[in-house]
Design a protein around this motif. Structure first.
Motif, PDB file in Angstrom:
ATOM      1  N   ARG A  72      16.928 116.672  68.128  1.00 51.01           N
ATOM      2  CA  ARG A  72      15.881 115.887  67.483  1.00 51.01           C
ATOM      3  C   ARG A  72      16.449 114.529  67.095  1.00 51.01           C
ATOM      4  O   ARG A  72      17.622 114.410  66.702  1.00 51.01           O
ATOM      5  CB  ARG A  72      15.350 116.605  66.242  1.00 51.01           C
ATOM      6  N   LEU A  73      15.604 113.504  67.169  1.00 57.17           N
ATOM      7  CA  LEU A  73      16.007 112.142  66.836  1.00 57.17           C
ATOM      8  C   LEU A  73      14.944 111.525  65.939  1.00 57.17           C
ATOM      9  O   LEU A  73      13.755 111.833  66.074  1.00 57.17           O
ATOM     10  CB  LEU A  73      16.162 111.303  68.105  1.00 57.17           C
ATOM     11  N   GLY A  74      15.375 110.685  65.029  1.00 55.68           N
ATOM     12  CA  GLY A  74      14.375 110.090  64.157  1.00 55.68           C
ATOM     13  C   GLY A  74      14.926 109.006  63.270  1.00 55.68           C
ATOM     14  O   GLY A  74      16.079 108.582  63.389  1.00 55.68           O
ATOM     15  N   ALA A  75      14.069 108.580  62.367  1.00 59.21           N
ATOM     16  CA  ALA A  75      14.405 107.518  61.427  1.00 59.21           C
ATOM     17  C   ALA A  75      14.815 108.135  60.106  1.00 59.21           C
ATOM     18  O   ALA A  75      14.143 109.012  59.586  1.00 59.21           O
ATOM     19  CB  ALA A  75      13.202 106.601  61.213  1.00 59.21           C
ATOM     20  N   GLY A  76      15.907 107.650  59.600  1.00 59.43           N
ATOM     21  CA  GLY A  76      16.349 108.100  58.281  1.00 59.43           C
ATOM     22  C   GLY A  76      16.756 106.926  57.412  1.00 59.43           C
ATOM     23  O   GLY A  76      17.875 106.877  56.955  1.00 59.43           O
ATOM     24  N   GLY A  77      15.865 105.969  57.184  1.00 61.35           N
ATOM     25  CA  GLY A  77      14.494 106.058  57.633  1.00 61.35           C
ATOM     26  C   GLY A  77      13.936 104.694  57.994  1.00 61.35           C
ATOM     27  O   GLY A  77      14.591 103.666  57.889  1.00 61.35           O
ATOM     28  N   VAL A  78      12.663 104.709  58.321  1.00 61.92           N
ATOM     29  CA  VAL A  78      11.868 103.485  58.401  1.00 61.92           C
ATOM     30  C   VAL A  78      11.491 103.073  56.984  1.00 61.92           C
ATOM     31  O   VAL A  78      11.021 103.893  56.195  1.00 61.92           O
ATOM     32  CB  VAL A  78      10.607 103.721  59.250  1.00 61.92           C
ATOM     33  N   MET A  79      11.713 101.809  56.662  1.00 63.52           N
ATOM     34  CA  MET A  79      11.341 101.300  55.342  1.00 63.52           C
ATOM     35  C   MET A  79       9.867 100.886  55.405  1.00 63.52           C
ATOM     36  O   MET A  79       9.524  99.776  55.832  1.00 63.52           O
ATOM     37  CB  MET A  79      12.229 100.123  54.944  1.00 63.52           C
ATOM     38  N   LEU A  80       8.998 101.795  55.036  1.00 61.17           N
ATOM     39  CA  LEU A  80       7.573 101.663  55.305  1.00 61.17           C
ATOM     40  C   LEU A  80       6.942 100.392  54.721  1.00 61.17           C
ATOM     41  O   LEU A  80       6.068  99.807  55.374  1.00 61.17           O
ATOM     42  CB  LEU A  80       6.839 102.913  54.796  1.00 61.17           C
ATOM     43  N   PRO A  81       7.346  99.914  53.535  1.00 61.37           N
ATOM     44  CA  PRO A  81       6.728  98.680  53.045  1.00 61.37           C
ATOM     45  C   PRO A  81       6.992  97.453  53.915  1.00 61.37           C
ATOM     46  O   PRO A  81       6.334  96.422  53.731  1.00 61.37           O
ATOM     47  CB  PRO A  81       7.355  98.507  51.657  1.00 61.37           C
ATOM     48  N   ASN A  82       7.936  97.544  54.852  1.00 62.40           N
ATOM     49  CA  ASN A  82       8.170  96.429  55.777  1.00 62.40           C
ATOM     50  C   ASN A  82       7.147  96.390  56.911  1.00 62.40           C
ATOM     51  O   ASN A  82       7.129  95.425  57.677  1.00 62.40           O
ATOM     52  CB  ASN A  82       9.559  96.537  56.414  1.00 62.40           C
ATOM     53  N   HIS A  83       6.321  97.416  57.048  1.00 60.72           N
ATOM     54  CA  HIS A  83       5.474  97.567  58.224  1.00 60.72           C
ATOM     55  C   HIS A  83       4.084  98.056  57.823  1.00 60.72           C
ATOM     56  O   HIS A  83       3.899  98.658  56.769  1.00 60.72           O
ATOM     57  CB  HIS A  83       6.069  98.602  59.190  1.00 60.72           C
TER      58      HIS A  83
END
Length: 329
Positions: A72-83
């Protein structure tokens, strides 16, 4: 040890290496993790950091996913307020459509950068205040039950990419518990609130469609090697790198200059960040990880292998897995 292991890869740009070489190193690390039974590899969104190449997180995930087959691969993490939540849903929905059953999406509310870079990202300083609502909006897009009338994520809708709330404080613990999502604590660099946050999350957890019982992932630094002297050298290099990253004001420094920073007071802060670090021979690392898993009350350990070269990081991944008999996904 029965707690499964995963990897957090910061895609470091080693001294004297290019970004392309760094990304190739991330591929090698993920391939080693896959071969040795790790559950997942995550990449963290950072910006304007000369030593980290994971700013375009979804692009890096796509590249590594194409060169691995099962992990499995993923974001740890995407900084959601940037997007915008819609854009994140489209990106990770695309990834999940290409690599079904292999994509995770961890979400944080920090900028992943300094104040000047935050402005360059066109981020609203108040965006973190809407983080809970943005998580729910994103969840709606990925489930195909959009909270925004007339707007669907294409690709994305119906992919049900699993979400994880990242945090280093009680805020994330409360939110993950309320939404019934897994909680990943950043104890590899912000250890202070670990036990309190995990206890809060477990106590307040409300079951959801994604998760019927609390699930805690805890970050821990790892430096595993056959030779104790070499591990000590790697730990010294990690302390220098952290000191320069935090206090170096964006300029490269020699080892001697970094040592002066550490002696001038940076060492105390760096060592506090490295509180949860398993370093030594494989046997020593296994014992330290067992102790940490118990302390953190963790269901899964996210190991950040911090050695200063790709070869040493890959070897640390291999030795750690062999020592603790990591459980395959």
């Amino acid at each position: 040890m029965t707690v499964p292991l995963s990897v957090l890869d910061l895609a470091p740009i080693d001294r004297g290496r290019s970004v392309g070489e760094s990304v190739a190193g991330s591929v090698a690390l993920a391939q080693a993790a896959e071969a040795h039974g790790y559950r997942r590899v995550w990449y963290a969104e950072h910006h304007n950091m000369p030593s980290i190449a994971s700013s375009a997180t979804s692009v890096l995930i796509a590249h590594v996913a194409a060169r691995t087959s099962s992990i499995r691969l993923g974001a740890g993490g995407v900084m959601l307020p940037n997007h915008s939540p819609l854009v994140v849903a489209e990106q990770f929905g695309t990834l999940a459509s290409i690599h079904p059953g292999r994509i995770d999406l961890g979400l944080g509310r920090a900028p992943g950068s300094d104040q000047t870079t935050m402005r360059a990202l066109r981020r609203d300083p108040a965006a973190a205040d809407t983080f809970p609502r943005d998580v729910q909006e994103l969840q709606g897009y990925l489930s195909g039950r959009s909270l925004v009338p007339g707007v669907q994520a294409v690709p994305g809708a119906g992919t049900d990419v699993p979400l994880y709330v990242l945090g280093s404080s009680l805020f994330g613990a409360h939110l993950a518990a309320a939404l019934g999502l897994p909680y990943a604590f950043a104890s590899h660099f912000a250890p202070q609130a670990l036990t309190t946050a995990v206890a809060t999350y477990r106590r307040e957890f409300q079951p959801s469609e994604q998760l019927d019982a609390p699930y805690v992932l805890a970050g821990v630094n790892v430096l595993a090697g056959e030779d104790a002297g070499e591990v000590a050298e790697h730990l010294a290099a990690v302390r220098r790198l952290r000191a320069v990253a935090i206090f170096g004001r964006g300029r490269p420094m020699t080892d001697a200059e970094a040592d002066l920073l550490l002696e001038a007071g940076a060492g105390a802060q760096v060592d506090a960040m490295l509180t949860h670090t398993a370093a030594g021979t494989p046997e020593q690392v296994r014992e330290q990880l067992e102790d940490f898993a118990a302390l953190a009350d963790a269901d899964e350990l996210v190991t950040a292998h911090a050695a200063p070269t790709t070869a040493a990081r890959v070897r640390s991944v291999e030795l750690t897995a062999q020592a603790v008999s990591a459980v395959p996904a």
